[in-house]
Design an enzyme around this catalytic site. Structure first.
Site, PDB file in Angstrom:
ATOM      1  N   ASP A 125       0.835  -1.202   0.000  1.00  0.00           N
ATOM      2  CA  ASP A 125       0.000   0.000   0.000  1.00  0.00           C
ATOM      3  C   ASP A 125       0.876   1.261   0.000  1.00  0.00           C
ATOM      4  OD1 ASP A 125      -2.791   1.250   0.660  1.00  0.00           O
ATOM      5  OD2 ASP A 125      -1.449   2.052   2.191  1.00  0.00           O
ATOM      6  N   GLU A 139      -1.858  -5.212  -3.987  1.00  0.00           N
ATOM      7  CA  GLU A 139      -0.882  -4.505  -3.145  1.00  0.00           C
ATOM      8  C   GLU A 139       0.112  -5.483  -2.523  1.00  0.00           C
ATOM      9  OE1 GLU A 139      -3.453  -0.548  -1.869  1.00  0.00           O
ATOM     10  OE2 GLU A 139      -3.639  -2.340  -0.621  1.00  0.00           O
TER      11      GLU A 139
END
Lengths: 223, 223
Positions: free
Chosen positions: A66, A137
């Protein structure tokens, strides 16, 4: 990769411009990326694992990924539009890194086909956009851990370029610019990131989709 | 740098463990870092600059630096505590990268002494924690732009290590662990990031603080 000038663009055309997925060499990292937390069915609200019995799921790679996605999107928006002010740059980034948008790249690369989790949750795992965004991610986090920033930046910048250009149109319009193209409006229907996916989750039958996917399609048709 | 075993730790002691600030070679980048947006007094809500007349303030470096700080904090928390779950890791990061905490590092390195802005706002620039946090992030963004990730990671990880260890105590306590040390509680009084600074902004007279700082102290005493 080149596309015909003035060819009608769709999300599929954006995907066609995506470079190939860089492979992960480490088998341990691959296993971790493709393990959803439901696989081990550990209790939630735990502070820390016992070092002798660590959790092997993709949550910490997703947490790292992320931050990596955020940095690379920030860098690439600045590279493409060096004179953009910070307010609109943040809004463009928010559209591009929204779960609903990142999930579509996980689906393009068929990452979700390889995700293992609790057997009773297979249908959810194959259809949930937040889980697919997390998976994308986690893959980025694992690539970063294995290869460092530069190779991930080169690949992910290419992946995100068409999305950034479309989001730019949408946000520019919100600041008084011309209306965005039909494609930009269809992919980013609002200047605020949406949790509603731009496309339905694909559940096709392919050679590598395996038994679980077929079962899921069967169950999906029952509802 | 070593500290005496069992020496009473204070925020000053944390600062004493901070490595020296890596210098920025580029004069143009230094000028940009130390220019607050009030200096040019441009209109707000602008989408993009005219390329022939770009804004030279620290906002875009701050925007980049924010992502860099976030990534390095994430990486270093995972390196120090590899078995930590994502929930508590996010909470520790939120404490460590809070404006109130990052501002204290800008003050430690006396970055705010060099900040130029609109003359009428000098007192605000010298005393505002969000402006100091932004300045620290702009410096990190400029270092990253000039030197790449690895040197910034090495320096910033060392800067943040004591803070991460203290934040860990505070968040561990929230998950049922032992009470945090007095130092941890005084620096992070709540498990939720605060906008209230942990220390008062220093406005000391030093050789390099210059005329503006002296003037500010004078004005501050009037109130």
């Amino acid at each position: 990769m080149s596309t015909a000038p003035n060819a009608p663009l769709t999300l599929a055309a954006i995907f066609a411009m995506c470079p190939a997925l860089p492979p992960l060499s480490s088998l341990a990292l691959r296993n971790q990326v493709f393990t959803h937390r439901s696989y081990a069915a550990r209790p939630t609200n735990v502070f820390e694992d016992n070092p002798s019995n660590p959790t092997v799921d993709n949550e910490s790679l997703e947490h790292l990924g992320d931050s990596v996605v955020n940095l690379i999107a920030t860098l690439h928006i600045q590279a493409l539009y060096p004179h953009l002010h910070v307010g609109p740059a943040s809004k463009i980034r928010a559209l591009v890194v929204a779960n609903s948008h990142l999930a579509s790249f996980a689906q393009h690369y068929l990452l979700h086909y390889h995700l293992r989790g609790n057997m009773s949750q297979q249908l959810t795992l194959q259809a949930s956009f937040p889980i697919h965004a997390d998976l994308f991610e986690a893959y980025v986090g694992a690539l970063f851990q294995e290869q460092g920033l530069e190779p991930v930046k080169e690949w992910l910048s290419a992946v995100l370029t068409p999305s950034i250009r479309l989001a730019y149109q949408v946000i520019y319009h919100a600041y008084g610019g011309p209306p965005p193209s039909a494609l930009a409006s269809s992919i980013f229907p609002s200047e605020v990131p949406s949790n509603v996916p731009p496309v339905s989750p694909p559940l096709p039958v392919t050679d590598d989709s395996g038994c679980t996917s077929l079962l899921n399609q069967h169950f999906a048709r029952q509802h």
